[in-house]
Design a protein around this motif. Structure first.
Motif, PDB file in Angstrom:
ATOM      1  N   ARG A  25       0.835  -1.209   0.000  1.00  0.00           N
ATOM      2  CA  ARG A  25       0.000   0.000   0.000  1.00  0.00           C
ATOM      3  C   ARG A  25       0.865   1.252   0.000  1.00  0.00           C
ATOM      4  NH1 ARG A  25      -4.725  -0.986  -1.660  1.00  0.00           N
ATOM      5  NH2 ARG A  25      -5.341   0.946  -0.699  1.00  0.00           N
ATOM      6  N   ILE A  26       1.882   1.265  -0.817  1.00  0.00           N
ATOM      7  CA  ILE A  26       2.794   2.401  -0.828  1.00  0.00           C
ATOM      8  C   ILE A  26       2.154   3.552  -1.611  1.00  0.00           C
ATOM      9  CG2 ILE A  26       5.135   3.193  -1.382  1.00  0.00           C
ATOM     10  CD1 ILE A  26       5.039   1.009   0.719  1.00  0.00           C
ATOM     11  N   GLY A  27       1.184   4.190  -0.992  1.00  0.00           N
ATOM     12  CA  GLY A  27       0.516   5.326  -1.594  1.00  0.00           C
ATOM     13  C   GLY A  27       0.551   6.499  -0.644  1.00  0.00           C
ATOM     14  N   THR A  28       1.461   6.445   0.311  1.00  0.00           N
ATOM     15  CA  THR A  28       1.471   7.467   1.355  1.00  0.00           C
ATOM     16  C   THR A  28       1.944   8.813   0.862  1.00  0.00           C
ATOM     17  OG1 THR A  28       3.645   6.715   2.086  1.00  0.00           O
ATOM     18  CG2 THR A  28       1.726   5.819   3.230  1.00  0.00           C
ATOM     19  N   PHE A  29       2.371   8.875  -0.386  1.00  0.00           N
ATOM     20  CA  PHE A  29       2.722  10.177  -0.953  1.00  0.00           C
ATOM     21  C   PHE A  29       1.486  10.845  -1.538  1.00  0.00           C
ATOM     22  CE2 PHE A  29       6.619   7.582  -1.431  1.00  0.00           C
ATOM     23  CZ  PHE A  29       7.363   8.240  -0.465  1.00  0.00           C
ATOM     24  N   ALA A  30       0.395  10.133  -1.575  1.00  0.00           N
ATOM     25  CA  ALA A  30      -0.857  10.663  -2.094  1.00  0.00           C
ATOM     26  C   ALA A  30      -1.580  11.453  -1.005  1.00  0.00           C
ATOM     27  CB  ALA A  30      -1.745   9.512  -2.568  1.00  0.00           C
ATOM     28  N   GLU A  31      -2.514  12.276  -1.430  1.00  0.00           N
ATOM     29  CA  GLU A  31      -3.288  13.045  -0.465  1.00  0.00           C
ATOM     30  C   GLU A  31      -4.209  12.135   0.351  1.00  0.00           C
ATOM     31  OE1 GLU A  31      -6.278  16.891  -0.303  1.00  0.00           O
ATOM     32  OE2 GLU A  31      -5.340  16.331  -2.188  1.00  0.00           O
ATOM     33  N   PHE A  32      -4.738  11.097  -0.292  1.00  0.00           N
ATOM     34  CA  PHE A  32      -5.605  10.127   0.372  1.00  0.00           C
ATOM     35  C   PHE A  32      -5.120   8.726   0.059  1.00  0.00           C
ATOM     36  CE2 PHE A  32      -8.266  13.830  -0.399  1.00  0.00           C
ATOM     37  CZ  PHE A  32      -8.805  14.051   0.856  1.00  0.00           C
ATOM     38  N   ILE A  33      -5.315   7.813   1.003  1.00  0.00           N
ATOM     39  CA  ILE A  33      -4.937   6.411   0.806  1.00  0.00           C
ATOM     40  C   ILE A  33      -5.914   5.535   1.580  1.00  0.00           C
ATOM     41  CG2 ILE A  33      -3.290   6.528   2.700  1.00  0.00           C
ATOM     42  CD1 ILE A  33      -1.636   4.371   1.301  1.00  0.00           C
ATOM     43  N   SER A  34      -6.183   4.389   1.030  1.00  0.00           N
ATOM     44  CA  SER A  34      -7.027   3.398   1.689  1.00  0.00           C
ATOM     45  C   SER A  34      -6.110   2.360   2.324  1.00  0.00           C
ATOM     46  CB  SER A  34      -7.934   2.739   0.650  1.00  0.00           C
ATOM     47  OG  SER A  34      -8.670   1.700   1.238  1.00  0.00           O
TER      48      SER A  34
END
Length: 93
Positions: A25-34
Motif C-alpha cells: 500500500r505504498i501510496g502514502t505520498f498521495a493526499e488520500f490512501i485506503s
C-alpha cells in the motif's frame, strides 16, 4: 480519517491517525490512501500530524538497527520480532 469501511470498528470519520501502511500500500505520498485498520494507530494528541507521520519510520529504523544490524534480542522473551505496524520481517539470526 475521512471514511471507514463497514467492518471497521477501531476508528470513525474524523479520527486523527498515523500509520505505516503495508508494503503493498505504498501510496502514502498521495493526499488520500485506503489502508487496513490494523495498519493505523490513533495519533497522540500532543503530537502534530507531521510529528506523528515520522513515528513509524523512525521506529522501524531504530528497530532494524537494534534487532537486525546489532543482533540484539527483544528485552521480553516472547516479544514480537517485528513492530506491530511494520510489514518488514526481522532476520532470525
Amino acid at each position: 480519517m475521512i471514511r471507514v469501511g463497514a467492518r471497521v470498528r477501531a476508528f470513525k470519520p474524523g479520527d486523527e491517525v498515523y500509520a505505516r501502511p503495508d508494503k503493498d500500500r505504498i501510496g502514502t505520498f498521495a493526499e488520500f490512501i485506503s489502508v487496513h485498520e490494523d495498519d493505523l494507530a490513533p495519533k497522540p494528541e500532543r503530537l502534530t500530524m507531521e510529528e506523528a507521520a515520522s513515528v513509524p519510520l523512525v521506529g522501524l529504523t531504530a528497530w532494524q538497527a537494534l534487532i537486525e544490524l546489532a543482533h540484539r534480542r527483544s528485552p521480553r522473551p516472547r516479544a514480537r520480532r517485528t513492530p506491530p505496524w511494520s510489514s518488514a520481517s526481522a532476520r532470525t539470526s
